[in-house]
Design an enzyme around this catalytic site. Structure first.
Site, PDB file in Angstrom:
ATOM      1  N   ARG A  51     -27.425 -22.103  30.092  1.00  0.00           N
ATOM      2  CA  ARG A  51     -28.491 -21.332  30.080  1.00  0.00           C
ATOM      3  C   ARG A  51     -29.465 -21.398  29.451  1.00  0.00           C
ATOM      4  NH1 ARG A  51     -24.393 -19.590  31.965  1.00  0.00           N
ATOM      5  NH2 ARG A  51     -23.253 -20.953  30.397  1.00  0.00           N
ATOM      6  N   THR A  52     -29.298 -21.554  27.882  1.00  0.00           N
ATOM      7  CA  THR A  52     -30.230 -21.495  26.860  1.00  0.00           C
ATOM      8  C   THR A  52     -31.357 -22.542  27.159  1.00  0.00           C
ATOM      9  OG1 THR A  52     -28.574 -20.645  25.567  1.00  0.00           O
ATOM     10  CG2 THR A  52     -30.840 -21.306  24.470  1.00  0.00           C
ATOM     11  N   LYS A  80     -29.305 -42.827  15.991  1.00  0.00           N
ATOM     12  CA  LYS A  80     -29.541 -43.917  15.100  1.00  0.00           C
ATOM     13  C   LYS A  80     -29.488 -43.322  13.720  1.00  0.00           C
ATOM     14  CE  LYS A  80     -33.011 -45.983  18.538  1.00  0.00           C
ATOM     15  NZ  LYS A  80     -34.500 -46.284  18.703  1.00  0.00           N
ATOM     16  N   ARG A 101     -31.401 -26.588  19.377  1.00  0.00           N
ATOM     17  CA  ARG A 101     -30.014 -26.286  19.292  1.00  0.00           C
ATOM     18  C   ARG A 101     -29.436 -27.459  18.532  1.00  0.00           C
ATOM     19  NH1 ARG A 101     -26.032 -23.937  23.771  1.00  0.00           N
ATOM     20  NH2 ARG A 101     -27.324 -22.105  23.166  1.00  0.00           N
ATOM     21  N   HIS A 129     -27.903 -17.260  16.808  1.00  0.00           N
ATOM     22  CA  HIS A 129     -28.433 -17.462  18.074  1.00  0.00           C
ATOM     23  C   HIS A 129     -29.594 -16.277  18.631  1.00  0.00           C
ATOM     24  CE1 HIS A 129     -29.009 -18.879  21.935  1.00  0.00           C
ATOM     25  NE2 HIS A 129     -27.577 -19.045  22.340  1.00  0.00           N
TER      26      HIS A 129
END
Ligand code: NCD
Length: 307
Positions: A51-52, A80, A101, A129
């Site tokens: 969703r986000t 890396k 995120r 959030h």
């Protein structure tokens, strides 16, 4: 550079302005379809998301902009050993705005301190959030016509659930709120969230383990998933994962105007039989999230002088 890392980064006036913009977008989508022409949003998602990420990307496309996307730490230079700070500096050379995120609490803040474009926190570990909260606020305002004088029940994993932390932080700024915190003993709201939002403002709250006992008192019931990825051992997760399952039978004890919410993804917390109940609002939240992200992207790009 103005970024949005946590809910307090936005004032009450700004929250209501964002909701007004979202309402205007819903009413007149055509007026917004070219607002971000030529602008680029980078979505840096180092943790799973449906969703986000798609919501941010759909938001930018609906504003006429473009999207650059990194999904999964394994496919980017993070694998890396690149630091979040260096990634943020690099991506600032390509994009006008970043949504990030990350599994580590504080990662978005580090990105914001190093980026030369606005950064939006799309979830940092078990911390917060804020854009899910924007979706939640618009959903409540549209359903209830107000954000004050409500009894808000939060149920499930209140310890690791970052959407819960951000929603408490936001809702505790409105008048006449009362919170009912429903969770197993082990998954209670962290004390820092209670101290910063509830205790500091003397907001009444109760804590219980029993959903059925309190469901009839609630205006809002915000269900959450037990956050498996934040547990230290699988046994605890298995023991706690089905602590609460909202069923049509439990819904019979609830008020006729209850608003049932869930940030999604759902695992078992809400029986699919509840989906057809008019009180189920969780898929409306998804749609509202896209409009609020559109409003936020517009606000931040304007403030950054990029629109
Ligand atoms: C939430 C999250 O990522 O914190 N999902 C979302 O963004 N809608 C809730 C969750 O994963 O349980």
């Amino acid at each position: 550079m103005r970024s949005v890392i946590d809910v307090p980064d936005l004032s009450l006036e700004e929250l209501s302005g964002l909701m007004d913009t979202a309402e205007d977008i819903i009413a007149h989508p055509g007026d917004y379809s070219e607002r971000c022409h030529g602008k680029k949003l980078a979505t840096l998602f180092f943790e799973p998301s449906t969703r986000t990420r798609l919501s941010f990307e759909a938001a930018m496309y609906e504003l006429g902009g473009n999207v650059l996307s990194v999904t999964g730490a394994g496919t980017s230079s993070a694998a890396k050993g690149e630091s979040v700070a260096d990634t943020a500096k690099t991506v600032s050379c390509y994009a006008d705005i970043i949504a990030m995120r990350h599994p580590k609490e504080g990662a978005a803040l580090v990105a914001a301190r190093n980026a030369s474009v606005p950064v939006i926190n799309a979830g940092d570990g078990g911390h917060c959030h804020p854009t899910q909260t924007l979706a939640d606020l618009l959903t409540i305002r549209r359903k209830k016509g107000k954000l004050d004088h409500l009894t808000v029940g939060l149920c499930g994993d209140l310890k690791f659930g970052r959407t819960v932390h951000s929603l408490i932080s936001a809702m505790s700024r409105y008048e006449g709120l009362r919170f009912v915190l429903i969770s197993p003993e082990e998954l209670k709201v962290p004390s820092y969230v209670k101290d910063e939002s509830l205790k500091r403002k003397n907001i009444p709250y109760t804590q219980t383990t029993d959903l059925e006992q309190v469901i009839g008192d609630l205006d809002i019931l915000y269900m959450t998933r037990v956050q498996r990825e934040r547990f230290f051992n699988e046994e605890d997760y298995l023991r706690l994962k089905d602590s609460y399952i909202l069923t049509p039978e439990k819904m019979r004890k609830a008020r006729p105007d209850l608003c049932v919410m869930h940030p999604l993804p759902r695992v078992n917390e809400i029986s699919v039989a509840v989906d057809d109940d008019p009180r189920a609002c969780y898929f409306k939240q998804v749609l509202n999230g896209k409009y609020m992200r559109m409003a936020l992207i517009l606000m931040l790009l304007k403030e950054a002088g990029r629109l």
